[in-house]
Scaffold this motif. Structure first.
Motif, mmCIF file in Angstrom:
data_model
loop_
_atom_site.group_PDB
_atom_site.id
_atom_site.type_symbol
_atom_site.label_atom_id
_atom_site.label_comp_id
_atom_site.label_asym_id
_atom_site.label_seq_id
_atom_site.Cartn_x
_atom_site.Cartn_y
_atom_site.Cartn_z
ATOM 1 N N ARG A 143 2.527 1.764 -3.358
ATOM 2 C CA ARG A 143 1.576 2.238 -4.369
ATOM 3 C C ARG A 143 1.217 3.705 -4.147
ATOM 4 N N GLU A 144 1.066 4.103 -2.896
ATOM 5 C CA GLU A 144 0.798 5.514 -2.598
ATOM 6 C C GLU A 144 1.935 6.397 -3.079
ATOM 7 N N LEU A 204 0.829 -1.205 0.000
ATOM 8 C CA LEU A 204 0.000 0.000 0.000
ATOM 9 C C LEU A 204 0.866 1.259 0.000
ATOM 10 N N ARG A 205 1.872 1.285 0.870
ATOM 11 C CA ARG A 205 2.755 2.460 0.940
ATOM 12 C C ARG A 205 3.498 2.661 -0.385
ATOM 13 N N SER A 228 2.158 6.565 -6.923
ATOM 14 C CA SER A 228 1.109 7.368 -7.541
ATOM 15 C C SER A 228 1.381 8.866 -7.382
ATOM 16 N N GLY A 229 2.209 9.218 -6.406
ATOM 17 C CA GLY A 229 2.498 10.632 -6.172
ATOM 18 C C GLY A 229 3.816 11.098 -6.750
#
Length: 116
Positions: free
Chosen positions: A48-49, A45-46, A52-53
């Motif tokens: 991917r976050e 999750l981290r 994406s940024g």
């Protein structure tokens, strides 16, 4: 074929399959498999976050940035935990001192006086 004690201990550990950032990993662990899967999901999750940024597509860079993010979270939580420990120790000392003062009150004050 040699069988070293350390080799046997490693071989005895169960393997758990996890997926992080579209990569499959097999991890040896004596810990709770569900917990390890939750950790892998958190790292995924981290990553991917972060991806994406940012404009980077290099998974190693994303992993390093995610590790820094998670390390920051850990240090912030440790700081909060340490502050809470200090507050608890301070309050505990205050309560102990108050209790000591209350217990040192002369017993004669507790006895009812006889009416004359």
């Amino acid at each position: 074929m040699s069988t070293d004690t350390a080799d046997r201990n490693v071989d005895a550990s169960p393997t758990i399959k996890v997926e992080i950032y579209d990569q499959a990993y097999t991890v040896r662990s004596d810990g709770d498999p569900q917990y390890l899967k939750e950790l892998a999901e958190y790292v995924d999750l981290r990553m991917r976050e972060i991806s994406s940024g940012t404009l980077t597509v290099d998974s190693r860079k994303v992993a390093i940035l995610a590790a820094l993010y998670i390390a920051d979270e850990l240090h912030q939580l440790q700081k909060i935990h340490d502050q809470a420990d200090e507050q608890l120790a301070s309050r505990s000392t205050e309560c102990s001192e108050l209790l000591d003062r209350l217990l040192k009150v002369p017993r004669s004050l507790d006895r009812p006086t006889s009416a004359s």
